[in-house]
Write an enzyme that holds these catalytic residues in place. Structure first.
Site, PDB file in Angstrom:
ATOM      1  N   ASP A  47       0.864  -1.166   0.000  1.00 54.00           N
ATOM      2  CA  ASP A  47       0.000   0.000   0.000  1.00 54.00           C
ATOM      3  C   ASP A  47       0.910   1.227   0.000  1.00 54.00           C
ATOM      4  OD1 ASP A  47      -2.303   1.646   0.331  1.00 54.00           O
ATOM      5  OD2 ASP A  47      -1.839   1.778   2.462  1.00 54.00           O
TER       6      ASP A  47
ATOM      7  N   THR B 112       0.149   4.955   1.061  1.00 52.61           N
ATOM      8  CA  THR B 112       0.115   5.860   2.203  1.00 52.61           C
ATOM      9  C   THR B 112       0.225   5.103   3.513  1.00 52.61           C
ATOM     10  OG1 THR B 112      -1.268   7.371   0.955  1.00 52.61           O
ATOM     11  CG2 THR B 112      -1.185   7.689   3.329  1.00 52.61           C
TER      12      THR B 112
ATOM     13  N   GLY C  55      -5.152   3.633  -3.811  1.00 51.25           N
ATOM     14  CA  GLY C  55      -6.371   4.273  -4.271  1.00 51.25           C
ATOM     15  C   GLY C  55      -6.130   5.679  -4.764  1.00 51.25           C
TER      16      GLY C  55
ATOM     17  N   LYS D  88      -9.039  -3.914  -4.107  1.00 55.96           N
ATOM     18  CA  LYS D  88      -7.674  -4.346  -3.796  1.00 55.96           C
ATOM     19  C   LYS D  88      -7.589  -5.863  -3.666  1.00 55.96           C
ATOM     20  CE  LYS D  88      -5.927  -0.084  -1.710  1.00 55.96           C
ATOM     21  NZ  LYS D  88      -5.236   0.532  -0.571  1.00 55.96           N
TER      22      LYS D  88
ATOM     23  N   ASP E 230      -1.726  -1.037   5.984  1.00 55.35           N
ATOM     24  CA  ASP E 230      -1.938  -0.565   7.346  1.00 55.35           C
ATOM     25  C   ASP E 230      -3.066  -1.300   8.049  1.00 55.35           C
ATOM     26  OD1 ASP E 230      -4.189   0.453   6.188  1.00 55.35           O
ATOM     27  OD2 ASP E 230      -3.593   2.544   6.333  1.00 55.35           O
TER      28      ASP E 230
END
Length: 704
Positions: A399, A401, A549, A576, A595
């Protein structure tokens, strides 16, 4: 261009998808492995488990204490048994026989059999009930045959007893189990030490505002707690009053204190800074962060990996082989020589030498050591099977962020026009000190890094959907969005702005009245460790893929800076998991790193789910491994540890299996005519040495 303007409206209303994570409703993550097999040694005694933090730890401690006690008592009993044994006296060239000595020898051996042999006898019953014969049934068979035959020689049959062999076998096997339990206990201690980080009491704020020190066990969700400067945070909660910086290095591994204010979550065990914080308890008991850490270690040590199940299967077949070999050995020697005592000795020796003790230790000890190493490096392994299969991973999906980036804004560009770069930053820094917006925090952090001197700010106000306005040292200053600039027909360097915008950066403009002083570009800060991690993974033959995203331009910019070749952007949370399925269809063995919030479905779908940032409920529910320190380099450590663990397991399995296959024919007496014969005692000693070698080899596990 319209997209970038919208990106910065309402002081840039930062709508990066990762900053507005959608919490997915998760069902419990099912373990990859079932637990139908008997628990490793723990079912061999009827000890009750304990509730709470130390339950599993206390259970292991009881097991260690039990084996230690049985070992020493049996060791004491073994001495007179050896002295009274006629065969030992013959070996030593002494004669200590006296009237009734055989009955005393029988009595001592009976105590030895039932007390020292109890763990093996009860363990054999458990294995029989589970229809899963393994090492306990072999040990029980060996000592039972030895005891019954020797007892018969005392009262009924002619021939020599071998109580001494019964005694040495039990003592050596108890020693082996004690070593095993101590090894597992040592690994378990690594994270149980976290419990000691917690204070014993908390300052409870009563309804009238007074405080009272109460034990942590008395706290319940919703209680109000006061934390004074420099104190440890006693339990997980949410701040409702006060501001302070909190040292969360125990949790995240980051040495920089984290600012905490109203609405922020704090975790028990972290250390408060100079401020006073008041918070409401959000989690108690088994739901707290440290409790979840303990739980994950327990699950890691108890879960059966595929490699361990392979060892169990090998032990099961070895049991059948040993039993068959024992029967055949007895039959053959009876046919050849007709000596009942010798035939029984050979058969018992075969059973003893075949006892898959080392085989049973081969993987559990490696598991325990790897769990301990992982814990020290901030890798909390929740599912052993998924972790051990991580050696086969050939693609890792990251991912963006919060994983490859810090998840917070940082200043990347300062373009001065009418003032110096230093003055432009000082003006923006002074104004943004009054704002809690993510962009404001990025500018403030940059100002602090540069040791910018704060200017006098008055008449501060928000311009809804536009930016900020205030007097800075008496000057009329605005910090505004590109949309405001165009609406007011204020010209600026479109080419320079567009170049920054194309990199996915957010731009704010600093005006004095209607004069442009300059502009500042910000973006999510890329982790330096992310670049290094991707480079190392490439060397290891593992492809790095970024899944986000965010819009394609931002994703491409981040991917290019980090060195990731494959970037999949503008993906919705529910998509995802579909992307993970597509990678599976392409033949990839995939690890997903995120996360644990909007990445939860993908984490559950992946062959290995890795949550960066421990403590979130969804991470605990979906991830197989938790990275406490939120460091992408720890993803590399996962693969290295998994590969090293597998290699060490293979070494131990090869030794244990090879040893047994070689020793069985020798124990059966195939080289008897050449003068080579293995007695039950020698067999027990060799078996113990095999166990110790396996244990020592497991302790040699390490990663670079």
């Amino acid at each position: 261009m319209k997209e970038k303007e919208d990106h910065t409206m309402e002081h840039q209303k930062h709508d990066h998808e990762e900053h507005n994570k959608i919490k997915e409703e998760q069902e419990g993550h099912e373990d990859h492995e079932d637990h139908e097999d008997h628990e490793d040694h723990e079912d061999h005694e009827d000890h009750e488990g304990h509730e709470g933090h130390g339950g599993h730890h206390d259970h292991h401690a009881m097991m260690v204490a039990d084996f230690r006690k049985r070992f020493f008592i049996s060791l004491i009993l073994m001495v007179p048994i050896l002295i009274l044994s006629p065969m030992i006296q013959m070996f030593m060239g002494v004669d200590l026989r006296f009237s009734g000595d055989s009955y005393l020898l029988f009595a001592l051996s009976t105590v030895m059999f039932f007390y020292g042999g109890k763990p093996f006898l009860s363990g054999a019953v458990e294995e029989f009930k589970a229809k899963s014969p393994a090492m306990m049934m072999l040990i029980a068979l060996a000592i039972t045959v030895a005891y019954v035959y020797s007892s018969l020689t005392v009262f009924v049959l002619p021939g020599g007893e071998f109580f001494w062999e019964l005694a040495t076998l039990i003592v050596i096997m108890l020693l082996g189990h004690w070593i095993e339990m101590k090894s597992i206990m040592g690994a378990s201690n690594a994270l149980n030490e976290l419990v000691k980080l917690m204070p014993e009491e908390a300052h409870l704020i009563k309804d009238n505002g007074d405080t009272e020190d109460v034990p942590l066990n008395n706290l319940k969700t919703g209680d109000k707690i006061l934390v004074k400067p420099s104190e440890k945070v006693p339990i997980d909660g949410q701040v409702y009053e006060g501001n302070s910086s909190v040292d969360e290095s125990m949790i995240t591994g980051e040495s920089v204190p984290v600012d905490k204010g109203e609405g922020d979550e704090i975790v028990g065990g972290s250390i408060n800074g100079d401020g006073v914080l008041k918070f409401k308890v959000s989690r108690v008991g088994d739901d707290t962060f440290l409790s979840q850490v303990i739980k994950m270690v327990r699950e890691a040590q108890e879960s059966k990996s595929r490699s361990q199940r392979l060892a169990d299967v090998a032990a099961k077949w070895l049991f059948y082989i040993a039993l068959t070999a024992g029967i055949v050995t007895f039959t053959v020697w009876m046919v050849i020589g007709g000596d009942l005592h010798f035939a029984i000795v050979r058969a018992v020796t075969v059973v003893i030498i075949s006892c898959p003790h080392a085989l049973g230790l081969a993987t559990p000890l490696v598991t325990a050591v790897s769990t301990s190493i992982g814990a020290k490096k901030g890798l909390l392994v929740r599912d052993r099977a998924a972790f051990e299969n991580a050696r086969n991973i050939n693609a890792i999906v990251f991912d963006k962020t919060g994983t490859m980036t810090e998840g917070q804004f940082g200043v990347t560009d300062i373009h001065e026009i009418e003032v110096s770069k230093e003055e432009l930053l000082a003006i923006a820094y002074s104004m943004e000190l009054n704002s809690e917006h993510p962009i404001a925090k990025g500018i403030v952090n940059k100002g602090k890094e540069e040791n910018v001197k704060r200017m006098d700010v008055t008449d501060y106000k928000n311009l809804t959907g536009k930016g900020l306005e205030a007097k800075v040292d008496g000057r009329n200053i605005k910090i505004v969005s590109p949309g405001f600039m165009r609406a007011e027909n204020i010209t600026f360097d479109d080419e320079h702005y567009e170049r920054i915008a194309q990199e996915g950066k957010t731009v704010v403009f600093v005006l004095e009245d209607s004069k442009l002083l300059g502009f500042i570009g910000l973006s999510d800060i890329i982790r330096e460790s992310a670049k290094e991690a991707v480079a190392i993974l490439r060397e290891m033959g593992v492809e790095s893929i970024m899944l986000t995203g965010d819009n394609q331009r931002v994703a491409d910019y981040v991917g290019q800076n980090i060195g990731i070749d494959t970037v999949i952007a503008e993906v919705l949370p529910q998509e995802k998991a579909t992307k993970i399925d597509e990678l599976h269809e392409e033949g990839r063995i995939v690890a997903m790193t995120g996360d644990g919030v909007n990445d939860a479905p993908a984490l559950a779908k992946a062959d290995l789910g890795i949550a960066i940032g421990a403590g979130t409920d969804v991470a605990i529910e979906t991830a197989d491994v938790i990275l406490v320190r939120s460091n992408p380099l720890d993803v590399v450590n996962i693969l290295k540890l998994s590969r090293a663990t597998y290699r060490k397991m293979l070494q131990n399995l090869a030794w244990a299996t090879g040893y047994n296959l070689l020793a069985i024919p020798l124990a059966a007496g195939v080289l008897y005519t050449q003068g080579i014969v293995i007695s039950p005692a020698v067999g027990a000693v060799l078996m113990s040495l095999s166990t110790i070698i396996v244990a020592v080899n497991a302790r040699l596990l390490k990663i670079d």
